[in-house]
Design an enzyme around this catalytic site. Structure first.
Site, short mmCIF file in Angstrom:
data_model
loop_
_atom_site.label_atom_id
_atom_site.label_comp_id
_atom_site.label_asym_id
_atom_site.label_seq_id
_atom_site.Cartn_x
_atom_site.Cartn_y
_atom_site.Cartn_z
N SER A 239 0.83 -1.21 0.00
CA SER A 239 0.00 0.00 0.00
C SER A 239 0.86 1.26 0.00
O SER A 239 0.57 2.24 -0.69
CB SER A 239 -0.97 0.00 1.19
OG SER A 239 -0.30 -0.28 2.39
N HIS A 315 5.66 -12.86 7.80
CA HIS A 315 5.90 -11.48 7.37
C HIS A 315 7.08 -11.43 6.43
O HIS A 315 8.01 -12.23 6.55
CB HIS A 315 6.16 -10.57 8.58
CG HIS A 315 5.89 -9.13 8.28
ND1 HIS A 315 6.85 -8.32 7.75
CD2 HIS A 315 4.77 -8.40 8.38
CE1 HIS A 315 6.32 -7.12 7.55
NE2 HIS A 315 5.06 -7.13 7.92
N ASP A 370 -2.40 -8.78 11.63
CA ASP A 370 -3.74 -9.24 11.24
C ASP A 370 -4.21 -10.46 12.02
O ASP A 370 -5.38 -10.83 11.95
CB ASP A 370 -3.75 -9.56 9.75
CG ASP A 370 -3.53 -8.31 8.93
OD1 ASP A 370 -4.02 -7.25 9.34
OD2 ASP A 370 -2.86 -8.39 7.89
N1 AMX Z 1 1.14 -20.07 6.33
C1 AMX Z 1 1.63 -21.00 5.48
N2 AMX Z 1 2.70 -20.84 4.72
C2 AMX Z 1 3.34 -19.67 4.83
C3 AMX Z 1 2.93 -18.66 5.73
C4 AMX Z 1 1.77 -18.88 6.48
N3 AMX Z 1 1.27 -17.99 7.30
N4 AMX Z 1 3.77 -17.62 5.62
C5 AMX Z 1 4.69 -17.96 4.69
N5 AMX Z 1 4.41 -19.20 4.21
C6 AMX Z 1 5.09 -19.88 3.12
C7 AMX Z 1 4.97 -19.07 1.86
O1 AMX Z 1 3.71 -19.26 1.22
C8 AMX Z 1 6.12 -19.57 1.03
O2 AMX Z 1 5.74 -20.81 0.48
P1 AMX Z 1 6.19 -21.22 -1.02
O3 AMX Z 1 7.68 -21.30 -0.94
O4 AMX Z 1 5.53 -22.53 -1.24
O5 AMX Z 1 5.71 -20.14 -1.94
C9 AMX Z 1 7.17 -19.83 2.11
O6 AMX Z 1 6.47 -19.96 3.36
C10 AMX Z 1 8.19 -18.71 2.25
O7 AMX Z 1 7.51 -17.47 2.42
P2 AMX Z 1 8.17 -16.28 3.25
O8 AMX Z 1 9.39 -15.83 2.51
O9 AMX Z 1 8.31 -16.65 4.67
O10 AMX Z 1 7.02 -15.19 3.19
P3 AMX Z 1 6.83 -14.05 2.12
O11 AMX Z 1 7.74 -12.94 2.47
O12 AMX Z 1 6.87 -14.59 0.73
O13 AMX Z 1 5.31 -13.61 2.38
C11 AMX Z 1 3.47 -13.14 3.75
C12 AMX Z 1 4.95 -12.91 3.53
C13 AMX Z 1 2.98 -12.23 4.86
C14 AMX Z 1 2.69 -12.78 2.45
C15 AMX Z 1 3.23 -14.63 4.11
O14 AMX Z 1 3.86 -14.90 5.34
C16 AMX Z 1 1.78 -15.01 4.13
O15 AMX Z 1 1.21 -15.37 3.09
N6 AMX Z 1 1.14 -14.94 5.37
C17 AMX Z 1 -0.27 -15.16 5.48
C18 AMX Z 1 -1.05 -13.98 4.98
C19 AMX Z 1 -0.87 -12.77 5.89
O16 AMX Z 1 -0.94 -12.89 7.09
N7 AMX Z 1 -0.69 -11.58 5.28
C20 AMX Z 1 -0.61 -10.34 6.06
C21 AMX Z 1 0.71 -9.63 5.94
C22 AMX Z 1 0.72 -8.36 6.77
C23 AMX Z 1 -0.08 -7.30 6.12
O17 AMX Z 1 0.24 -6.84 5.04
N8 AMX Z 1 -1.15 -6.91 6.71
#
Ligand code: AMX
Length: 434
Positions: A239, A315, A370
Site C-alpha cells: 500500500s 511477514h 492481522d
Molecule cells: N502459512 C503458510 N505458509 C506460509 C505462511 C503462512 N502464514 N507464511 C509464509 N508461508 C510460506 C509461503 O507461502 C512460502 O511458500 P512457497 O515457498 O511454497 O511459496 C514460504 O512460506 C516462504 O515465504 P516467506 O518468505 O516466509 O514469506 P513471504 O515474504 O513470501 O510472504 C506473507 C509474507 C505475509 C505474504 C506470508 O507470510 C503469508 O502469506 N502470510 C499469510 C497472509 C498474511 O498474514 N498476510 C498479512 C501480511 C501483513 C499485512 O500486510 N497486513
C-alpha cells in the site's frame, strides 16, 4: 498552520542532507541485487528512502524513532482516555517530534474544519451494487474526491519547491474525511443505511467510533489504538509503495492513495485481517467453541496440507511477533480476556508458530498485525469482517500521506526500476559459474 511552519523550518536541513548524499556520495553502494531477489518480489532490496517509520526485522516498527509502547505513553491523550489523539500521531509522522497537547489538538481542529464530505460521494456510494466489497467502495470514495485536489489544480503554477505544501493541504483535506466515509460505508452496507451523523465535539478516533454506532464507550480507545498502529510500516509494503509509485508521477494524493488502497485490498496484504478472522471463525464453528490445543494443531495442519497459508502469520520483513499484534493482545487481555474469539486468537498464538516451524517453509512463523485485530473488532460487535480492511485503509492513509508530503518536499523523483529478461539472468548465471 502549525504543520506547515514546523515542516518548512526543517526543510533546509533535510534538503541539504539529501543533496549532499546525492552529489558527493552518489556512487556509494548500499546493496546488491541477487537473481532470487529479482525473481522474488524485490524482497529486502534497499532502494527506498523514508524517515517516517522503520521496521527492524527483530524489534518491529518504530514511528519516527518511537516504538508502539513509547507512542502510547508519550502522545497526548484526550481527557479520561486510555489511548492518544490520532491527530497527535499524524503530527509526529509529519513533523518528527512528539507534539504537545495543544499541537495534537491543533491537528484535530484542522481535521474538523475540513471534514465535510461532499454529498455526491455518498450518492455515488449508494448507487453501487449491494454486493460491492467495502474496500472497492472505500477506494472509489477516495478517488471520487480527486475533483477537490488543490495539487491537481496548481502543480504547474506553483514552484516545485512548494509542491509539498499543497500536498499537505490535500492530505489534511483527505484524511479529515476518512472516518465519516468509512463509517458511512459500514452503516450503508451492514446497518440498513441508518447513518449516524458526525459529532464535531469528538476527536477523530472517537468520532469514528460514534459514527459506527458501537454502544460500548471504550471502543473509542480501541479505534484510536487501531488507527495509530496500522498507520505506517516503512515504504516497501504494497500500500505504501503503490501510493509512492503513483505519486511519483506527480499524480495527486487522491489518485495515489486510491492506488495504495487497491493494493491493500489483496489477501496477502490488508485483506489478511478479514481472512484471519474468517479462519478463526472456521475453527470456532468446527469445534463448537474454543477448541483444545491439539484440535487447533490439527486444524492448522489441515490448512497447510490443503496448500493454504495460515492468515495472520508470517511477514516479509519481520522475524518476531509483530509489536502491533502485542499492543492489541495487551489491550484485549486488559479489557476482555474472557471473550471467546479473543481467547481463541491467543490460543492460536500458542499453537501456530510451532506448527509453521515444524513445516519449515515460512521464514517468519510469528503473528503479524492481522492475526488479532479482527478478534478485537469482533468483540465490540463489528462482525462484518469484509469491513476490516477499510479500517486498516483509514489508518494506512495517515502514513502514506505523510510520506507523500516528504517525498515532494525532498523532490523524490519518478520511480523507474530497470527490468531484465530471463535470458539475461541465465547469461549472468552462466558467467557466475565460469
Ligand atoms: N502459512 C503458510 N505458509 C506460509 C505462511 C503462512 N502464514 N507464511 C509464509 N508461508 C510460506 C509461503 O507461502 C512460502 O511458500 P512457497 O515457498 O511454497 O511459496 C514460504 O512460506 C516462504 O515465504 P516467506 O518468505 O516466509 O514469506 P513471504 O515474504 O513470501 O510472504 C506473507 C509474507 C505475509 C505474504 C506470508 O507470510 C503469508 O502469506 N502470510 C499469510 C497472509 C498474511 O498474514 N498476510 C498479512 C501480511 C501483513 C499485512 O500486510 N497486513
Amino acid at each position: 498552520m502549525i504543520l506547515n511552519e514546523k515542516i518548512a523550518a526543517q526543510l533546509p536541513e533535510w534538503r541539504a542532507r539529501t543533496k549532499k548524499l546525492n552529489k558527493e556520495f552518489a556512487e556509494v553502494v548500499i546493496d546488491k541485487v541477487t537473481i532470487s531477489q529479482a525473481l522474488g518480489g524485490m524482497r529486502n532490496i534497499k532502494s527506498l528512502v523514508t524517515d517516517i517509520s522503520y521496521v527492524d526485522p527483530v524489534e518491529g516498527i518504530r514511528f519516527r524513532g518511537f516504538t508502539i509502547p513509547e507512542l502510547i505513553a508519550k502522545l497526548p491523550k484526550p481527557r479520561g482516555a486510555e489511548m492518544p489523539y490520532v491527530g497527535g500521531l499524524y503530527y509526529l509522522l509529519l513533523v518528527g517530534e512528539i507534539p504537545t497537547r495543544a499541537q495534537a489538538i491543533a491537528v484535530e481542529k484542522e481535521w474538523k474544519l475540513r471534514s465535510k464530505v461532499p454529498a455526491y460521494v455518498f450518492k455515488m456510494l449508494k448507487s453501487m451494487p449491494a454486493d460491492t466489497h467495502p474496500m472497492t467502495l472505500y477506494s472509489m470514495a477516495v478517488l471520487s474526491l480527486q475533483t477537490q485536489s488543490d495539487f491537481a489544480k496548481t502543480y504547474n503554477k506553483v514552484n516545485k519547491d512548494e509542491h509539498w505544501a499543497v500536498t499537505l493541504e490535500d492530505s489534511l483535506n483527505l484524511t479529515a474525511k476518512l472516518p465519516e466515509i468509512a463509517a458511512f460505508i459500514y452503516r450503508m452496507k451492514f446497518k440498513g443505511g441508518k447513518i449516524i451523523k458526525s459529532k464535531k465535539s469528538l476527536d477523530w478516533g472517537a468520532n469514528f467510533a460514534h459514527m459506527m454506532g458501537i454502544e460500548d464507550p471504550s471502543y473509542a480507545d480501541l479505534a484510536r489504538l487501531y488507527f495509530i498502529i496500522h498507520s505506517d510500516h516503512e515504504s516497501g509494503n504494497v500500500s505504501a509503495h503503490a501510493t509512492h509509485l503513483v505519486g511519483s508521477t506527480l499524480s495527486d494524493i487522491y489518485y495515489a492513495t486510491s492506488a495504495g488502497l487497491n493494493g491493500l485490498a489483496g489477501p496477502l496484504h490488508g485483506l489478511a485481517n478479514q481472512e484471519a478472522l474468517g479462519w478463526l471463525i472456521g475453527v470456532y464453528e468446527k469445534y463448537n467453541g474454543v477448541p483444545t490445543k491439539e484440535q487447533l494443531r490439527q486444524f492448522a495442519w489441515d490448512t497447510l496440507n490443503e496448500g493454504q497459508v495460515i492468515p495472520g502469520y508470517g511477514h516479509a520483513i519481520l522475524r518476531k511477533t509483530d509489536p502491533r499484534f502485542s499492543a492489541q493482545a495487551e489491550y484485549g487481555t486488559k479489557h476482555f480476556k474472557e471473550s471467546d474469539i479473543f481467547r481463541l486468537a491467543m490460543l492460536v498464538y500458542e499453537v501456530v508458530p510451532q506448527v509453521l516451524l515444524e513445516q519449515g517453509k515460512a521464514k517468519d512463523p510469528w503473528p503479524n498485525v492481522d492475526a488479532i485485530s479482527g478478534s478485537l473488532q469482533y468483540h465490540y460487535g463489528i462482525k462484518e469482517f469484509d469491513f476490516y480492511t477499510v479500517m486498516f485503509g483509514v489508518s494506512r492513509l495517515l502514513g502514506v500521506t505523510a510520506n507523500a508530503v516528504w517525498a515532494r518536499a525532498l523532490g523524490q523523483p519518478l520511480e523507474r526500476p530497470k527490468s531484465v529478461t530471463t535470458a539475461m539472468l541465465e547469461a549472468e548465471a552462466a558467467k557466475s559459474k565460469a
